[in-house]
Design a protein around this motif. Structure first.
Motif, PDB file in Angstrom:
ATOM      1  N   ARG A  42     -17.327  24.230 -18.028  1.00 50.75           N
ATOM      2  CA  ARG A  42     -18.075  24.379 -19.147  1.00 50.75           C
ATOM      3  C   ARG A  42     -19.099  26.323 -18.359  1.00 50.75           C
ATOM      4  O   ARG A  42     -19.585  25.980 -17.500  1.00 50.75           O
ATOM      5  CB  ARG A  42     -19.415  22.951 -19.239  1.00 50.75           C
ATOM      6  CG  ARG A  42     -20.598  23.958 -20.261  1.00 50.75           C
ATOM      7  CD  ARG A  42     -21.638  22.481 -20.571  1.00 50.75           C
ATOM      8  NE  ARG A  42     -21.360  21.300 -21.076  1.00 50.75           N
ATOM      9  CZ  ARG A  42     -21.563  19.791 -20.930  1.00 50.75           C
ATOM     10  NH1 ARG A  42     -22.807  20.060 -20.237  1.00 50.75           N
ATOM     11  NH2 ARG A  42     -21.209  18.633 -21.189  1.00 50.75           N
ATOM     12  N   SER A  45     -23.989  30.829 -20.276  1.00 46.41           N
ATOM     13  CA  SER A  45     -23.839  32.243 -21.176  1.00 46.41           C
ATOM     14  C   SER A  45     -25.075  33.118 -20.105  1.00 46.41           C
ATOM     15  O   SER A  45     -25.878  32.279 -19.749  1.00 46.41           O
ATOM     16  CB  SER A  45     -24.421  32.243 -22.545  1.00 46.41           C
ATOM     17  OG  SER A  45     -25.528  32.060 -22.694  1.00 46.41           O
ATOM     18  N   GLU A  52     -19.172  28.246 -23.946  1.00 46.78           N
ATOM     19  CA  GLU A  52     -17.789  27.588 -24.069  1.00 46.78           C
ATOM     20  C   GLU A  52     -17.886  26.032 -23.585  1.00 46.78           C
ATOM     21  O   GLU A  52     -17.963  26.824 -21.942  1.00 46.78           O
ATOM     22  CB  GLU A  52     -16.534  28.274 -24.687  1.00 46.78           C
ATOM     23  CG  GLU A  52     -16.689  29.362 -25.622  1.00 46.78           C
ATOM     24  CD  GLU A  52     -15.916  30.100 -25.756  1.00 46.78           C
ATOM     25  OE1 GLU A  52     -14.419  30.166 -26.826  1.00 46.78           O
ATOM     26  OE2 GLU A  52     -16.041  31.423 -25.407  1.00 46.78           O
ATOM     27  N   SER A  53     -16.668  25.523 -23.539  1.00 52.14           N
ATOM     28  CA  SER A  53     -16.547  24.029 -22.927  1.00 52.14           C
ATOM     29  C   SER A  53     -14.709  24.035 -23.059  1.00 52.14           C
ATOM     30  O   SER A  53     -14.174  24.747 -24.391  1.00 52.14           O
ATOM     31  CB  SER A  53     -17.121  23.280 -23.311  1.00 52.14           C
ATOM     32  OG  SER A  53     -18.725  22.937 -23.170  1.00 52.14           O
ATOM     33  N   LYS A  92     -13.869  32.223 -19.684  1.00 50.72           N
ATOM     34  CA  LYS A  92     -13.128  31.182 -20.449  1.00 50.72           C
ATOM     35  C   LYS A  92     -11.639  32.146 -20.379  1.00 50.72           C
ATOM     36  O   LYS A  92     -10.348  31.991 -19.426  1.00 50.72           O
ATOM     37  CB  LYS A  92     -13.082  30.728 -21.984  1.00 50.72           C
ATOM     38  CG  LYS A  92     -11.914  30.184 -21.798  1.00 50.72           C
ATOM     39  CD  LYS A  92     -11.708  29.866 -23.514  1.00 50.72           C
ATOM     40  CE  LYS A  92     -12.051  31.225 -24.368  1.00 50.72           C
ATOM     41  NZ  LYS A  92     -12.179  30.293 -26.194  1.00 50.72           N
TER      42      LYS A  92
END
Length: 700
Positions: A42, A45, A52-53, A92
């Protein structure tokens, strides 16, 4: 002296375990098949909100997509693996691109987007060292942070690519990819004290072996593990311990932006509470920042009962810091047994030693003056001349550590100080393109022993199977025939000046007329200081403790004392800058001189108008740079005002801590004048509709 005490691991002896043949490609596939919907990462921000995950299946899908694109980019005309420099922010894309490199059998080179001239110059040195390579960055970074480097003629062999292009590649299953366990998977560039970064060659096997070492040492084979990581993924602790370990051990990780921790250390602890993290940590300074800055009223609302592995490494570990942290956060459910001192470096992939899981931290009280002479003499804790050393635990059984006389190259006995030499499957393959340095550092042998040993350059000793690290060979100060460790002088100097919160000290020696002179560089805030009184306090303490005095004390701006990516102070570079006359200082104490000009008092503001915010910004720049406010114009760039990234961070931190306005550090690069920044702060303030809070004072 060899340490081989067992750690918390399955009964099967590590020495008889079959050497790993798998890679992280196999691990990613396994996780996606056995637990496809389980959370892998996870990502928080920059403002602390959930981002996001990625599930195990989602991670595998994204890695396959990136691997296919990277494989297609390979230059078949070149008989070597592609070198992919990951100039990506935390998140990510970085994670997927790193694993994508492994799957595509490319060599990943993790680094960070440059935000100033010095960082850009370091990246250029890395790219020149690599020659032919691919730089992978986000599209915005290619046009901003990397724009000047892309135009540099010296980098004509570099190919530049936007990570968004990889994300648009058709998905390919990970079954189509594989990796050679013995191939070089990554170059971990270290920012050593020489200033010339060197790429440590890390193989797939190195990464798997060290990840298994960490898993067993930290107790990560136990159920319900969860990690919270704020460490940047561009160096060994953040990458191997933060990004790879969760995938290897099969548990979820919360990835927190480093900038968020720096602005607000409490947010790290709150994230552990909210995510119910069991493993998290960082260098010693991170724990000290929490001791200094978390307020009593915040402490009362904090729950750290889930945290049972608070690892601390990458720089000298202060016994006082560990004790203070344990005591202060006991009220929040933190248990002293969670403190986990450990030792390692990029050249060993990451970890070498650590304490037994869930046992209390161990320490040894020794005579400080005897230690200065290279002797370990046990002393009572109550003795005036005693010093508490923190144990870095026992060395993992997969590694062979020897304590060696660095001159005679013979092994030292228990409680004898020597250089730490290490052999084993976590030892990396040397330095990229630096064969001579590799031979000097890696290919060392001891009489009567087979194998190849790494010379760490670290000094230490063994007591009862526990490793104690005492310093670095080249940084030892020799004063009147006695050895003195810079860490000792630095710690005592900091203790003599408790008012200098979050300021580093660095000690080194230079040739003098009659003897080697001890030089102490001391970071200080931009406020009025009685230099003579400070020096008197420091030297009184040094004389009482070690019988020496500092001959020169340099009062330098905060963040002048740099560290390597692994957290070690760059004392040798500091010494070079001082001898060259290029070290910035507020004041040099050697003989009496006038005190430095006073900084202007802090001014409060309410964010009701751009004009008021602009006045506040100019006032803070004036205090930082010592320029009169009349000489600072609203459209002057911060670069023209000599407001470096460190000084900029002070403004960001003050906005956050004293006025409750969170501004990302990148804002000062995009909004780089008082007027532009004032408009950005006003916009943030209005959008959040927060009332400005009063000053927040550090907890005492």
């Amino acid at each position: 002296m060899i340490i081989s005490d067992p750690v918390d691991m399955p009964a099967e002896s590590w020495s008889h375990r079959r050497r790993s043949t798998g890679t992280f490609v196999h691990t990613l596939r396994h996780n996606a098949v056995t637990a496809p919907d389980a959370l892998a990462y996870r990502f928080m921000s920059g403002d602390g909100a959930d981002g996001e995950s990625l599930s195990n299946a989602g991670l595998a899908e994204l890695v396959g997509r990136y691997a296919a694109a990277l494989r297609a980019m390979h230059d078949a005309a070149r008989d070597e693996a592609s070198k992919v420099v990951l100039v990506l922010p935390q998140g990510k894309h970085f994670v997927a691109a790193f694993f994508g490199c492994i799957a595509a059998q490319a060599i990943a080179v993790p680094t960070f987007p440059p935000k100033n001239t010095a960082q850009a110059e370091r990246l250029k040195l890395v790219l020149l060292d690599l020659e032919h390579c691919i730089v992978l960055a986000d599209r915005e970074g290619l046009h901003t942070d990397l724009a000047d480097l892309r135009r540099d003629a010296a980098l004509a062999k570099v190919r530049w690519c936007a990570v968004e292009e990889l994300a648009s590649e058709a998905a390919r299953p990970l079954d189509e990819f594989d990796a050679d366990p013995d191939a070089i998977a990554m170059l971990q560039y270290t920012s050593g004290s020489t200033g010339q970064p060197r790429g440590v060659m890390v193989s797939n096997r190195n990464m798997v072996e060290n990840s298994e070492l960490i898993k067993q040492s930290f107790g990560h084979h136990r159920p319900n593990r969860r990690s919270v990581i704020w460490l940047p993924p561009y160096h060994d602790m953040g990458l191997i311990g933060g990004v790879l370990q969760p995938v290897h051990a099969g548990f979820p990780a919360l990835m927190m932006p480093t900038s968020l921790f720096v602005r607000h250390p409490l947010r790290w602890l709150k994230s552990i509470e909210e995510f119910r993290g069991t493993s998290s940590g960082g260098p010693n300074f991170a724990f000290q920042m929490c001791v200094n800055n978390v307020r009593d009223r915040d402490l009362a609302r904090l729950d750290l009962s889930s945290w049972d592995v608070a690892f601390c490494g990458a720089e000298p570990i202060s016994h006082q810091t560990m004790v203070d942290f344990s005591k202060r956060f006991a009220a929040a459910g933190f248990r002293p047994s969670a403190i986990y001192p450990c030792y390692g470096m990029a050249e060993t992939t990451l970890m070498v030693s650590g304490k037994h899981h869930l046992e209390d931290m161990r320490s040894l009280s020794v005579d400080a003056q005897a230690l200065a002479k290279g002797q370990v003499r046990i002393a009572a804790e109550s003795d005036e001349g005693s010093r508490a050393l923190v144990s870095c635990g026992s060395v993992h059984p997969s590694l062979d550590l020897r304590v060696v006389d660095p001159v005679l190259r013979t092994e030292r006995a228990q409680r004898e100080i020597g250089e730490l030499w290490i052999s084993g499957p976590s030892i990396t393959h040397g330095y990229w393109g630096h064969a001579e340095k590799t031979l000097q550092t890696y290919d060392q042998q001891l009489p009567g022993l087979a194998g190849r040993y790494l010379r760490t350059g670290d000094l230490g000793f063994v007591d009862g199977g526990e490793l104690y690290v005492t310093g670095r060979i080249k940084e030892v100060l020799i004063v009147r025939g006695a050895n003195h460790y810079p860490q000792d002088i630095e710690q005592e100097s900091s203790l003599a000046c408790p008012e200098f919160v979050n300021c580093r000290a660095a000690a080194f020696s230079v040739p003098g007329a009659a003897h080697e002179q001890v030089v102490l560089a001391l970071e200080v805030p931009r406020t009025p200081i009685d230099h003579e009184a400070v020096v008197k306090r420091i030297n009184t303490r040094l004389v009482e403790k070690y019988g020496i005095r500092a001959d020169v004390v340099l009062f330098v701006p905060r963040k002048t004392i740099k560290t390597t990516t692994s957290g070690k102070l760059q004392r040798l570079q500091l010494r070079t800058d001082y001898l060259a006359g290029s070290l910035p200082t507020y004041h040099v104490w050697q003989e009496r001189s006038e005190a430095a000009p006073a900084a202007r008092a802090r001014r409060s503001f309410s964010a009701v108008s751009v004009e008021e915010i602009r006045h506040w910004i100019i006032d803070r720049i004036s205090a930082i740079t010592r320029l009169e406010p009349s000489r600072i114009h609203h459209d002057d760039s911060f670069a023209d005002l000599a407001l470096d990234s460190v000084a900029s961070l002070e403004i960001i931190s003050e906005l956050d801590h004293h006025h409750g306005i969170g501004v990302a550090p990148e804002a000062l690069y995009k909004h780089n004048t008082p007027d532009l920044l004032a408009h950005e702060i006003y916009k943030i303030s209005q959008a959040s509709r927060n009332t400005v809070q009063g000053p927040i004072h550090a907890a005492g």
